[in-house]
Design a protein around this motif. Structure first.
Motif: not given
Length: 544
Positions: A172, A199, A203
């Protein structure tokens, strides 16, 4: 390299028994490599009925739809995970549930990662994370847009390791760094992306979600019920349609996998990425005078059999032409100036262990290439640096250290191709993985380690004999022989290219015949990274 450079005249007899024997041995290793790579695809393909029921494409079909037809695709870390979870070579499946590589999407060279959800629902293992992180590091360093086709059940809880969880944070963090560096990140949400996997879209700069199948949530229904008692269904909890209309996580909602991949190609095309990189001049180059196909017969599978490294180079470089730098000095260290697909390159290769003269020659050559901005290619077939009283008195440590300093601090691209032995400090001096080469690939005959099995066994025996002599006791020869065989087996097993590549001590194994093509791609990638402009910001693009 201009056409005025001399053409190398090969001394290899391609009709000889030795050539045929080398070819047969190397072909067997290539067949093993191809068989192992096919193993993961076959296992994933068994999930086809489940994918068909959901109206989905298989992971490799997704990859095929994403990439430009006919354009080159360089797979990375193809053996990752092999012989890691099991010692059984017949059942171990390489790949670690991820298909990774560099290819073209709408004319843009991209780093592409595909979750292989046909194997164990794409659940991530310890080496899955390492493989993906390696690809992200390359994308950041080489300024490649990062495209991720996501469908994963998250971490494999049945193979949980605390370091695997920690590595997840590294994935991440790398997504955040890519965005902040001005490198676009694009996620296609084909299926589940739960827990930490949520994520991945969270992200990313752009998210394309597949209606009905795409789903992202910090806690899936099972974990949610276990943690809070809440009962929820996938759609309202984290379905792609919900995220497109309610949470704002999804920018583009697709009807199926094929539609999602078409949108992904349009997104990449809209970046105008190639505007930020001057096009390379059209370069004229000659094909090698000697066919790269001959590499199978030129190089013995047994690294203990000598050969002239120039014979390898003649089948890799343009026109089989090169300038031989200081050929009469430090003769076991071969330094050559050549071109590959019109791109200049300085090549270092081995015709034996490195002596003091060879080390100083290599150090000077590396610095000259660095001064000229010429990329370096290390062809490793090295058993180490020379040892012994004469070499120590000649300054082997001092001169070898100069070579290692030059290798470490060279600012130009450094490519390493392992084509035979790679032992001890020889690995270091020839830009092994610990020296962060831009890329390192291996042929399947490679042997790598601190030393060979026989050498390690002999060293152990000498130590035990000396210890017994000091104590005034007899050595049990039968027991010593058994221990020698155990040491040889232990070292040789870990030296094998398939074993070491499974542990990501390179960026993958390749067929020797593909070496020129692979090197050409890598040199192009490095040139584009050097010339490409980006627009970094402080924190990356935040999702709104």
């Amino acid at each position: 390299m201009t056409q005025s450079a001399p053409v190398f005249h090969s001394r290899v007899n391609t009709g000889s028994e030795a050539f045929d024997g080398n070819r047969a041995d190397m072909q067997a290793l290539v067949d093993k490599l191809n068989g192992l790579c096919a193993r993961a695809a076959a296992l994933s393909d068994r999930a086809r009925p489940r994918f068909d029921k959901r109206g989905q494409l298989l992971p490799r079909e997704r990859l095929g739809r994403l990439l430009d037809p006919g354009a080159p695709f360089l797979e990375l870390c193809n053996l990752t995970g092999y012989l890691v979870d099991t010692d059984d070579p017949e059942s171990s499946v390489p790949g670690s549930n991820a298909i990774c590589g560099i290819g073209y999407v709408s004319g843009v060279r991209c780093m592409v990662v595909v979750d292989d959800s046909g194997i164990n629902a794409g659940a991530m293992t310890a080496f899955s994370s390492r493989k993906v992180m390696r690809c992200m590091d390359i994308a950041l360093d080489k300024k490649l847009p990062f495209v991720h086709l996501v469908e994963s059940a998250g971490a494999d809880l049945f193979k949980y390791q605390v370091e695997m969880w920690m590595d997840g944070g590294g994935v991440f963090a790398r997504l955040a760094r890519l965005s902040a560096a001005g490198i676009p990140t694009v996620t296609v949400l084909h299926g589940l992306s739960v827990a930490g996997g949520a994520y991945m879209p969270g992200l990313s700069d752009y998210v394309i979600g597949v209606r009905d199948n795409g789903m992202a949530a910090l806690a899936g229904p099972a974990l949610l019920k276990a943690a809070t008692g809440e009962v929820a269904e996938n759609g309202p909890l984290g379905g792609a349609a919900m995220h497109a209309a309610t949470s704002g996580l999804v920018e583009y909602l697709a009807e199926d996998d094929g539609h999602a991949l078409a949108i992904c190609r349009d997104v990449v095309a809209s970046l105008g990425w190639n505007r930020h990189c001057p096009q390379a001049p059209d370069g004229d180059f000659e094909e090698p005078r000697y066919s790269p196909d001959e590499l199978l017969g030129v190089v013995p599978a047994d690294y203990r059999q000598p050969y002239d490294a120039r014979e390898v180079v003649a089948r890799l470089v343009d026109g089989s032409r090169f300038l031989d730098f200081k050929p009469a000095y430090g003769v076991s260290m071969v330094c050559l100036q050549a071109s590959i697909y019109g791109m200049p390159v300085g090549i270092l290769c081995n015709n034996g262990p490195i002596d003091p003269d060879g080390a100083t020659k290599a150090a000077q050559f590396i610095q000259l290439c660095d001064q000229a901005g010429t990329p370096l290619l290390f062809l490793q077939n090295i058993t180490g640096y020379m040892v012994g009283t004469a070499y120590e008195q000649a300054g082997m440590i001092k001169h070898g250290s100069k070579m290692i300093q030059a290798v470490t601090n060279a600012r130009v691209p450094r490519l390493t191709l392992m084509i035979g032995a790679s032992f001890g400090a020889g690995n270091y001096g020839m830009c092994g993985q610990g020296y962060d080469p831009d890329f390192v690939f291996s042929w399947p005959n490679t042997q790598i380690g601190v030393m060979g099995g026989e050498q390690a066994a002999n060293t152990m025996s000498e130590v035990l004999r000396a210890g017994a002599a000091r104590k005034g006791v007899e050595v049990d020869e039968a027991e010593l022989k058994a221990r020698e065989q155990a040491v040889i087996g232990h070292y040789d097993r870990q030296s094998d290219a398939f074993y070491t590549s499974g542990r990501m001590l390179d960026d993958g194994l390749i067929d020797p015949r593909d070496s020129r093509t692979v090197l050409g791609i890598l040199l192009q990638i490095c040139r584009e990274a050097r010339d490409r402009g980006t627009h970094p910001n402080t924190f990356g693009v935040g999702r709104m």
